[in-house]
Design an enzyme around this catalytic site. Structure first.
Site, PDB file in Angstrom:
ATOM      1  N   TYR A  25     -19.392  11.339  24.805  1.00 18.16           N
ATOM      2  CA  TYR A  25     -19.704  12.776  24.912  1.00 18.16           C
ATOM      3  C   TYR A  25     -21.031  13.114  24.218  1.00 18.16           C
ATOM      4  O   TYR A  25     -21.980  13.589  24.855  1.00 18.16           O
ATOM      5  CB  TYR A  25     -18.526  13.555  24.320  1.00 18.16           C
ATOM      6  CG  TYR A  25     -18.738  15.038  24.173  1.00 18.16           C
ATOM      7  CD1 TYR A  25     -19.287  15.795  25.215  1.00 18.16           C
ATOM      8  CD2 TYR A  25     -18.374  15.695  22.997  1.00 18.16           C
ATOM      9  CE1 TYR A  25     -19.463  17.173  25.070  1.00 18.16           C
ATOM     10  CE2 TYR A  25     -18.535  17.057  22.857  1.00 18.16           C
ATOM     11  CZ  TYR A  25     -19.090  17.799  23.892  1.00 18.16           C
ATOM     12  OH  TYR A  25     -19.264  19.154  23.749  1.00 18.16           O
ATOM     13  N   SER A  31     -19.000  13.017   9.800  1.00 17.11           N
ATOM     14  CA  SER A  31     -18.192  14.166  10.210  1.00 17.11           C
ATOM     15  C   SER A  31     -17.942  15.094   9.031  1.00 17.11           C
ATOM     16  O   SER A  31     -17.837  14.643   7.880  1.00 17.11           O
ATOM     17  CB  SER A  31     -16.841  13.635  10.725  1.00 17.11           C
ATOM     18  OG  SER A  31     -15.937  14.685  10.904  1.00 17.11           O
ATOM     19  N   THR A  62     -15.291  16.153   8.376  1.00 20.45           N
ATOM     20  CA  THR A  62     -13.989  15.705   7.858  1.00 20.45           C
ATOM     21  C   THR A  62     -14.120  15.012   6.503  1.00 20.45           C
ATOM     22  O   THR A  62     -13.151  14.987   5.736  1.00 20.45           O
ATOM     23  CB  THR A  62     -13.348  14.714   8.860  1.00 20.45           C
ATOM     24  OG1 THR A  62     -13.380  15.317  10.137  1.00 20.45           O
ATOM     25  CG2 THR A  62     -11.940  14.369   8.516  1.00 20.45           C
ATOM     26  N   TYR A 102      -9.084   8.539   9.899  1.00 24.13           N
ATOM     27  CA  TYR A 102     -10.364   8.686  10.601  1.00 24.13           C
ATOM     28  C   TYR A 102     -11.468   9.111   9.612  1.00 24.13           C
ATOM     29  O   TYR A 102     -12.547   8.513   9.570  1.00 24.13           O
ATOM     30  CB  TYR A 102     -10.224   9.721  11.728  1.00 24.13           C
ATOM     31  CG  TYR A 102     -11.551  10.166  12.265  1.00 24.13           C
ATOM     32  CD1 TYR A 102     -12.309   9.341  13.092  1.00 24.13           C
ATOM     33  CD2 TYR A 102     -12.074  11.428  11.932  1.00 24.13           C
ATOM     34  CE1 TYR A 102     -13.543   9.747  13.572  1.00 24.13           C
ATOM     35  CE2 TYR A 102     -13.303  11.831  12.413  1.00 24.13           C
ATOM     36  CZ  TYR A 102     -14.035  10.991  13.227  1.00 24.13           C
ATOM     37  OH  TYR A 102     -15.266  11.403  13.689  1.00 24.13           O
ATOM     38  N   LYS A 141     -15.108   7.177   8.213  1.00 29.31           N
ATOM     39  CA  LYS A 141     -16.459   7.765   8.180  1.00 29.31           C
ATOM     40  C   LYS A 141     -17.019   7.712   6.761  1.00 29.31           C
ATOM     41  O   LYS A 141     -18.193   7.417   6.536  1.00 29.31           O
ATOM     42  CB  LYS A 141     -16.413   9.224   8.669  1.00 29.31           C
ATOM     43  CG  LYS A 141     -16.089   9.355  10.137  1.00 29.31           C
ATOM     44  CD  LYS A 141     -17.230   8.829  10.993  1.00 29.31           C
ATOM     45  CE  LYS A 141     -16.883   8.729  12.449  1.00 29.31           C
ATOM     46  NZ  LYS A 141     -17.893   8.055  13.255  1.00 29.31           N
ATOM     47  N   PHE A 178     -20.181  19.216  12.639  1.00 30.29           N
ATOM     48  CA  PHE A 178     -19.064  20.154  12.578  1.00 30.29           C
ATOM     49  C   PHE A 178     -18.336  20.076  13.942  1.00 30.29           C
ATOM     50  O   PHE A 178     -17.935  18.980  14.309  1.00 30.29           O
ATOM     51  CB  PHE A 178     -19.566  21.523  12.093  1.00 30.29           C
ATOM     52  CG  PHE A 178     -19.758  21.454  10.585  1.00 30.29           C
ATOM     53  CD1 PHE A 178     -20.765  20.641  10.032  1.00 30.29           C
ATOM     54  CD2 PHE A 178     -18.879  22.060   9.726  1.00 30.29           C
ATOM     55  CE1 PHE A 178     -20.882  20.470   8.648  1.00 30.29           C
ATOM     56  CE2 PHE A 178     -18.998  21.912   8.342  1.00 30.29           C
ATOM     57  CZ  PHE A 178     -20.003  21.112   7.812  1.00 30.29           C
ATOM     58  N   ASN A 179     -18.121  21.119  14.685  1.00 27.45           N
ATOM     59  CA  ASN A 179     -17.288  20.990  15.897  1.00 27.45           C
ATOM     60  C   ASN A 179     -18.135  21.076  17.168  1.00 27.45           C
ATOM     61  O   ASN A 179     -18.403  22.177  17.657  1.00 27.45           O
ATOM     62  CB  ASN A 179     -16.201  22.067  15.898  1.00 27.45           C
ATOM     63  CG  ASN A 179     -15.119  21.803  14.880  1.00 27.45           C
ATOM     64  OD1 ASN A 179     -15.402  21.679  13.690  1.00 27.45           O
ATOM     65  ND2 ASN A 179     -13.881  21.690  15.325  1.00 27.45           N
ATOM     66  N   ASN A 192      -7.000  16.589  22.510  1.00 26.61           N
ATOM     67  CA  ASN A 192      -6.579  16.967  21.158  1.00 26.61           C
ATOM     68  C   ASN A 192      -7.324  18.212  20.685  1.00 26.61           C
ATOM     69  O   ASN A 192      -6.842  18.948  19.841  1.00 26.61           O
ATOM     70  CB  ASN A 192      -6.929  15.853  20.155  1.00 26.61           C
ATOM     71  CG  ASN A 192      -6.220  14.573  20.466  1.00 26.61           C
ATOM     72  OD1 ASN A 192      -5.012  14.563  20.640  1.00 26.61           O
ATOM     73  ND2 ASN A 192      -6.978  13.472  20.542  1.00 26.61           N
ATOM     74  N   ARG A 211     -13.635  27.632  12.883  1.00 26.54           N
ATOM     75  CA  ARG A 211     -14.470  26.424  12.850  1.00 26.54           C
ATOM     76  C   ARG A 211     -15.909  26.755  13.191  1.00 26.54           C
ATOM     77  O   ARG A 211     -16.186  27.750  13.861  1.00 26.54           O
ATOM     78  CB  ARG A 211     -13.960  25.396  13.886  1.00 26.54           C
ATOM     79  CG  ARG A 211     -12.572  24.853  13.621  1.00 26.54           C
ATOM     80  CD  ARG A 211     -12.526  23.968  12.399  1.00 26.54           C
ATOM     81  NE  ARG A 211     -11.184  23.440  12.172  1.00 26.54           N
ATOM     82  CZ  ARG A 211     -10.217  24.050  11.492  1.00 26.54           C
ATOM     83  NH1 ARG A 211     -10.432  25.245  10.956  1.00 26.54           N
ATOM     84  NH2 ARG A 211      -9.042  23.477  11.324  1.00 26.54           N
ATOM     85  N   GLY A 225      -2.224  19.060   8.792  1.00 28.31           N
ATOM     86  CA  GLY A 225      -3.564  18.594   8.385  1.00 28.31           C
ATOM     87  C   GLY A 225      -4.676  19.578   8.675  1.00 28.31           C
ATOM     88  O   GLY A 225      -5.807  19.392   8.222  1.00 28.31           O
ATOM     89  N   ASP A 226      -4.393  20.653   9.442  1.00 26.63           N
ATOM     90  CA  ASP A 226      -5.452  21.619   9.757  1.00 26.63           C
ATOM     91  C   ASP A 226      -5.802  22.472   8.541  1.00 26.63           C
ATOM     92  O   ASP A 226      -4.931  22.828   7.741  1.00 26.63           O
ATOM     93  CB  ASP A 226      -4.988  22.564  10.880  1.00 26.63           C
ATOM     94  CG  ASP A 226      -5.342  22.043  12.261  1.00 26.63           C
ATOM     95  OD1 ASP A 226      -6.038  21.011  12.352  1.00 26.63           O
ATOM     96  OD2 ASP A 226      -4.916  22.675  13.248  1.00 26.63           O
TER      97      ASP A 226
END
Ligand code: NAD
Ligand code: WQD
Length: 338
Positions: free
Chosen positions: A11, A124, A126, A148, A152, A178-179, A198, A231, A295-296
């Site tokens: 992507y 990320s 994350t 994940y 990273k 970010f997103n 997802n 986000r 986890g969010d």
């Protein structure tokens, strides 16, 4: 300048190949197509009217990588190849550590053998972990809370350590995305997830084309503007341009490791994204409020001022463009690249 792009059919990689070719750079892609299709690269060539080199190869295959470096004069590497699903990473941690961490070690070793020391790495947001205050700034302590994210984080450490050896020649740019959402404005390339998505944006897009019935909104009781998660969405073309800037910056002679947040610097809630998508597409997105997803986090967004100051880059494309371009891609290609 010739850039090796690992994961270039994916992507973000495919959009970055477009921007590199349009910036006049030569592109060599290494991808094993475990989460992408060669058709994406054919379309990159169609969009740009330029050819790139494609190598169907796993980055853990050192011999294969040696052949690529031996047959092309590579100046820098942009390293996207990796597995990226947070939920899956806790089900198959060894596969994630092998692909993301061992894969990067193999790549870096072969790069060093061929005296190629410039690398831009896909990290990320994350890595900041659940306790980081917003906006996230590069100097914050890190502490990822899923497998994940730890892959990273480990790769960041490995590449930073490579810069720390005496007389190191490594020039490393760690980009914390970010997103990313959106698609190329041509509608020819975009995000093509396998199975049920997802992530929010491809899920909404698949509801819009009738592939999925209804969106589950994971939680409406967060301390945010409307109770849904917030986000920092960034258009994938802006993100791709950030890579061109990062690779240009490595063309300067200073070795070392730099970290940059690539985000827009502001957040949108799930329901704000749904509304923007409905306005762009003219389609109503049915949704139901579902329990929070494990986890969010409630809300996070970037302080992206360092990238602006040092890379001369900032995100420019609006949420309206992000959703309109997603819709063009999805409606032109309801089955993705198939
Ligand atoms: P993607 O899955 O679309 O692209 C990754 C590409 O790497 C795919 O083409 C896949 O076939 C290839 N690949 C995977 N393992 C490989 C291996 N061992 N050898 C060769 N090729 C391999 O993902 P994306 O969304 O384009 O993400 C690109 C990178 O950015 C990933 O490293 C991801 O972790 C990171 N990232 C993504 C996001 C996001 O939300 N999309 C956010 C932050 C970071
Ligand atoms: C966004 C918001 C969800 C799906 C993930 C990774 C992160 C990075 C980017 C790689 C959240 C809500 C989602 C749905 C929903 N990837 N949502 N219904 O979780 O911020 O980040 O992708 O590095 O590491 O964790 O993105 O798009 O999954 O979720 O309500 O069906 O949408 O709860 O608030 P996330 P996302």
């Amino acid at each position: 300048m010739a850039v090796l792009v690992t994961g270039g059919a994916g992507y973000i990689g495919s959009h970055t190949c477009v921007e590199l070719l349009e910036a006049g750079m030569d592109v060599v892609v290494v991808d094993n197509f475990c989460n992408s299709k060669p058709e994406a690269l054919r379309r990159v060539e169609e969009i740009t009217g330029k050819a790139l080199v494609t190598c169907d190869l796993d980055i853990r295959d050192r011999e294969g990588l040696r052949k690529v470096f031996a047959s092309h004069q590579i100046d820098a590497v942009i390293h996207f190849a990796g597995l990226k699903a947070v939920g899956e990473s806790s089900q198959m941690p060894l596969a994630y550590y092998d692909n993301n961490v061992s894969g990067t070690v193999a790549l870096a070793e072969v790069m060093a053998e061929f005296a190629c020391f410039k690398i831009v790495f896909s990290s990320s947001a994350t890595v900041y972990g659940p306790d980081a205050p917003v906006p996230y700034i590069e100097t914050l302590a890190t502490g990822p809370c899923n497998v994940y994210g730890r892959t990273k984080h480990m790769v960041e450490d490995i590449l930073r350590d490579a810069c720390g050896i005496p007389e190191s020649q490594w020039q490393v740019s760690l980009l914390r995305y970010f997103n990313p959402i959106g698609a190329h404005e041509s509608g020819k390339i975009g995000e093509d997830p396998q199975g049920i998505p997802n992530n929010l944006m491809p899920y909404i897009a698949q509801v819009a084309v009738g592939k999925l019935k209804s969106l589950n909104v994971f939680g409406d009781d967060y301390p945010t503007v409307d109770g849904t998660g917030v986000r920092d969405y960034i258009h994938v073309v802006d993100l791709a341009k950030g890579h061109v800037q990062a690779v240009r910056k490595l063309d300067k002679p200073d070795p070392g490791c730099n970290i940059y947040n690539l985000g827009a610097g502001r957040g949108y809630s799930v329901l704000e994204v749904v509304k923007a998508f409905e306005q762009a597409s003219g389609i109503t997105i049915p949704y139901e409020i579902a329990p929070r997803r494990a986890g969010d986090l409630a809300e996070f967004y970037a302080d992206a001022s360092l990238a602006k100051d040092e890379l001369d880059w900032e995100a420019e494309l609006t949420i309206e463009r992000m959703v309109a371009d997603t819709w063009r891609w999805q409606s032109n290609n309801p089955k993705g690249y198939e």
